[in-house]
Design an enzyme around this catalytic site. Structure first.
Site, mmCIF file in Angstrom:
data_model
loop_
_atom_site.group_PDB
_atom_site.id
_atom_site.type_symbol
_atom_site.label_atom_id
_atom_site.label_comp_id
_atom_site.label_asym_id
_atom_site.label_seq_id
_atom_site.Cartn_x
_atom_site.Cartn_y
_atom_site.Cartn_z
ATOM 1 N N ASP A 229 44.811 35.588 33.056
ATOM 2 C CA ASP A 229 45.004 34.390 33.666
ATOM 3 C C ASP A 229 45.944 34.141 34.819
ATOM 4 O O ASP A 229 46.022 33.521 35.734
ATOM 5 C CB ASP A 229 44.765 32.928 33.137
ATOM 6 C CG ASP A 229 43.246 33.151 32.492
ATOM 7 O OD1 ASP A 229 42.355 33.767 32.815
ATOM 8 O OD2 ASP A 229 43.088 32.207 31.408
ATOM 9 N N LYS B 23 26.863 40.937 60.638
ATOM 10 C CA LYS B 23 27.556 41.143 59.258
ATOM 11 C C LYS B 23 26.397 41.843 58.245
ATOM 12 O O LYS B 23 25.454 40.923 58.112
ATOM 13 C CB LYS B 23 28.485 40.183 58.769
ATOM 14 C CG LYS B 23 29.364 40.704 57.806
ATOM 15 C CD LYS B 23 30.322 39.478 57.629
ATOM 16 C CE LYS B 23 31.626 40.106 56.739
ATOM 17 N NZ LYS B 23 32.828 39.061 56.640
ATOM 18 N N GLY C 222 49.339 33.365 25.373
ATOM 19 C CA GLY C 222 49.240 32.636 26.455
ATOM 20 C C GLY C 222 49.705 31.159 26.209
ATOM 21 O O GLY C 222 50.359 31.112 25.039
ATOM 22 N N MET D 111 36.617 35.675 35.479
ATOM 23 C CA MET D 111 37.315 34.929 34.254
ATOM 24 C C MET D 111 38.047 33.948 35.075
ATOM 25 O O MET D 111 38.599 34.252 36.070
ATOM 26 C CB MET D 111 37.765 35.842 32.966
ATOM 27 C CG MET D 111 36.808 36.145 32.089
ATOM 28 S SD MET D 111 37.438 36.352 30.693
ATOM 29 C CE MET D 111 35.813 36.137 29.614
ATOM 30 N N HIS E 94 26.688 42.347 54.900
ATOM 31 C CA HIS E 94 26.672 41.915 53.416
ATOM 32 C C HIS E 94 27.883 40.814 53.401
ATOM 33 O O HIS E 94 28.896 41.018 54.250
ATOM 34 C CB HIS E 94 26.950 43.125 52.695
ATOM 35 C CG HIS E 94 28.317 43.429 52.600
ATOM 36 N ND1 HIS E 94 28.428 44.892 53.139
ATOM 37 C CD2 HIS E 94 29.429 43.105 52.032
ATOM 38 C CE1 HIS E 94 29.917 44.972 53.085
ATOM 39 N NE2 HIS E 94 30.504 44.324 52.326
ATOM 40 N N GLN F 172 36.305 42.081 32.102
ATOM 41 C CA GLN F 172 37.670 42.090 32.762
ATOM 42 C C GLN F 172 38.824 42.020 31.916
ATOM 43 O O GLN F 172 39.864 41.828 32.290
ATOM 44 C CB GLN F 172 37.618 40.813 33.649
ATOM 45 C CG GLN F 172 37.519 40.919 35.213
ATOM 46 C CD GLN F 172 37.710 39.792 35.862
ATOM 47 O OE1 GLN F 172 37.125 38.527 35.587
ATOM 48 N NE2 GLN F 172 38.599 39.877 37.021
ATOM 49 N N GLU G 252 35.252 31.345 37.067
ATOM 50 C CA GLU G 252 34.472 30.769 36.048
ATOM 51 C C GLU G 252 34.683 29.045 35.997
ATOM 52 O O GLU G 252 33.679 28.396 36.049
ATOM 53 C CB GLU G 252 35.149 31.274 34.610
ATOM 54 C CG GLU G 252 34.295 31.039 33.483
ATOM 55 C CD GLU G 252 35.054 31.627 32.119
ATOM 56 O OE1 GLU G 252 36.323 32.319 32.375
ATOM 57 O OE2 GLU G 252 34.713 31.557 31.386
ATOM 58 N N ARG H 241 59.946 49.227 18.911
ATOM 59 C CA ARG H 241 60.961 50.256 18.966
ATOM 60 C C ARG H 241 62.414 49.694 19.414
ATOM 61 O O ARG H 241 63.245 50.431 18.886
ATOM 62 C CB ARG H 241 60.279 51.434 19.729
ATOM 63 C CG ARG H 241 59.043 52.021 19.481
ATOM 64 C CD ARG H 241 58.727 53.336 19.774
ATOM 65 N NE ARG H 241 57.593 53.921 19.248
ATOM 66 C CZ ARG H 241 56.934 55.137 19.691
ATOM 67 N NH1 ARG H 241 57.203 55.451 20.713
ATOM 68 N NH2 ARG H 241 55.972 55.526 18.859
ATOM 69 N N ARG I 192 26.667 37.383 63.483
ATOM 70 C CA ARG I 192 27.780 38.308 64.075
ATOM 71 C C ARG I 192 27.074 40.134 63.951
ATOM 72 O O ARG I 192 27.686 40.892 64.135
ATOM 73 C CB ARG I 192 28.984 38.160 63.845
ATOM 74 C CG ARG I 192 29.825 37.808 64.632
ATOM 75 C CD ARG I 192 31.388 37.885 64.443
ATOM 76 N NE ARG I 192 31.977 37.789 63.020
ATOM 77 C CZ ARG I 192 32.154 38.638 62.400
ATOM 78 N NH1 ARG I 192 32.300 39.933 62.583
ATOM 79 N NH2 ARG I 192 32.561 38.379 61.109
HETATM 80 O O1 F6P Z 1 42.699 32.373 28.776
HETATM 81 C C1 F6P Z 1 41.989 33.863 28.921
HETATM 82 C C2 F6P Z 1 40.794 33.904 28.943
HETATM 83 O O2 F6P Z 1 40.347 35.171 29.334
HETATM 84 C C3 F6P Z 1 39.877 32.968 30.136
HETATM 85 O O3 F6P Z 1 39.917 33.298 31.626
HETATM 86 C C4 F6P Z 1 38.595 33.046 29.661
HETATM 87 O O4 F6P Z 1 38.050 31.954 29.972
HETATM 88 C C5 F6P Z 1 38.798 32.770 28.180
HETATM 89 O O5 F6P Z 1 40.025 33.507 28.078
HETATM 90 C C6 F6P Z 1 37.706 33.555 27.433
HETATM 91 O O6 F6P Z 1 37.909 33.172 26.100
HETATM 92 P P1 F6P Z 1 36.996 33.690 24.924
HETATM 93 O O7 F6P Z 1 37.310 35.160 24.847
HETATM 94 O O8 F6P Z 1 37.460 32.844 23.777
HETATM 95 O O9 F6P Z 1 35.666 33.113 25.461
#
Ligand code: F6P
Length: 303
Positions: free
Chosen positions: A111, A197, A86, A153, A199, A235, A206, A9, A195
């Site tokens: 990330d 807790k 990225g 991730m 949980h 995520q 990853e 746009r 104490r």
């Molecule tokens: O680089 C972004 C990301 O989401 C990472 O956090 C993750 O490890 C990766 O991509 C996953 O990539 P793919 O979908 O290729 O497994």
């Protein structure tokens, strides 16, 4: 999608003709271009992913692949390219720039691992998804008095895990940038349990190791049964947060403005409330360190 909408746009506002390239660099090599009008990007601002689709392109990784990509752009008389992605996408962009292509990058990765921008598009949404998951897990964790490991991730960096850990009130966050000490984690968990807790939540990026392996190691030293949840690609999707849409819209417009001003080989970014632009080679040669202040805060607040 919000960035794409803004690029299209703003470009049209400035009198440009705008094309999208399907499937990232793979589509570039195939000349898979599509004309984009104002209405082509209607009703997409609230959708995750990208309507153009994307791909990790092996073919584009070779010098011949980049040559072909530059030739495709020249052949279609494209005067400027906006790359949304990225560091991998940006490395490709720099190669195209070396071959005379004018291009500007928009940082989009959950990330948040790029320097010269406070935030990358997708990070805020992914953090919120992670925190929402932790909130839900807390119910079972409390009722059953359990220790939960949640793997987020982040293959190479722990920014996402750290943000989820702090905002989710986790006991410990494991990130690839820092050494993992299972004994220390166990001592901390034991102290909490002594104490009273009920949980504990442990966040593992990853890239810091598999959540299952971490859980096994803790089970061994504490003699407890843990539960593991791997968030995975959950995520990476979903309706983008308002914050993500806002920065995506601003970045998209800024990228087009830069190209219109004859600039190239830059990455747009957000710094505080300002929009900035940094030479892409500088972005790619500057690793974003884990924020130790936030990391220490996470450790300090989790008692
Ligand atoms: O680089 C972004 C990301 O989401 C990472 O956090 C993750 O490890 C990766 O991509 C996953 O990539 P793919 O979908 O290729 O497994």
């Amino acid at each position: 999608n919000a960035a794409l909408r803004a690029v299209v746009r703003r470009g049209i506002s400035l009198g440009m003709e705008v094309f999208g390239i399907h499937k990232g660099y793979d589509g570039l090599l195939d000349g898979d271009f599509v004309g984009l009008k104002v209405e082509s990007v209607g009703d997409i601002i609230h959708r995750g992913g990208t309507i153009l689709h994307t791909a990790r392109s092996q073919r584009f990784l070779t010098p011949e692949g980049v040559d072909l990509g530059a030739a495709r752009l020249r052949g279609a008389a494209i005067g400027g390219l906006v790359v949304i992605g990225g560091d991998g996408s940006f490395r490709g962009m720099v190669e195209l720039c070396k071959r005379g292509v004018a291009a500007v990058g928009i940082p989009a990765t959950i990330d948040n691992d790029l320097s010269f921008t406070d935030y990358t598009i997708g990070f805020d949404t992914a953090v919120n998804t992670g925190v929402e998951a932790v909130n839900r897990l807390r119910d079972t964790a409390t009722s059953h008095e359990r220790v939960f490991v949640v793997e987020t991730m982040g293959r190479h960096e722990g920014h996402l895990a750290l943000a989820v850990g702090v905002a989710g009130g986790a006991e410990t966050v494991l990130v690839p940038e820092l050494p993992v000490n299972i004994d220390e984690i166990c001592q901390k968990l034991q102290k909490g349990m002594d104490r009273g807790k009920l949980h504990s939540i442990i966040i593992v990026a990853e890239g810091a190791g598999s959540g299952f392996d971490v859980a096994k190691a803790i089970e061994k030293c504490l003699g407890l049964e843990l539960r593991v949840t791997v968030l995975g690609h959950v995520q990476r999707g979903g309706t983008p947060s308002a914050f993500d849409r806002l920065i995506a819209s601003r970045m998209g417009a800024k990228a087009v403005d830069l190209l219109a001003a004859g600039e190239s080989n830059l990455m747009v970014g957000v710094s505080g409330t300002a929009m900035i632009a940094t030479p892409m080679p500088e972005v790619l040669s500057t690793k974003r360190p884990i924020d130790l202040q936030v990391y220490n805060l996470a450790e300090d607040l989790a008692r």
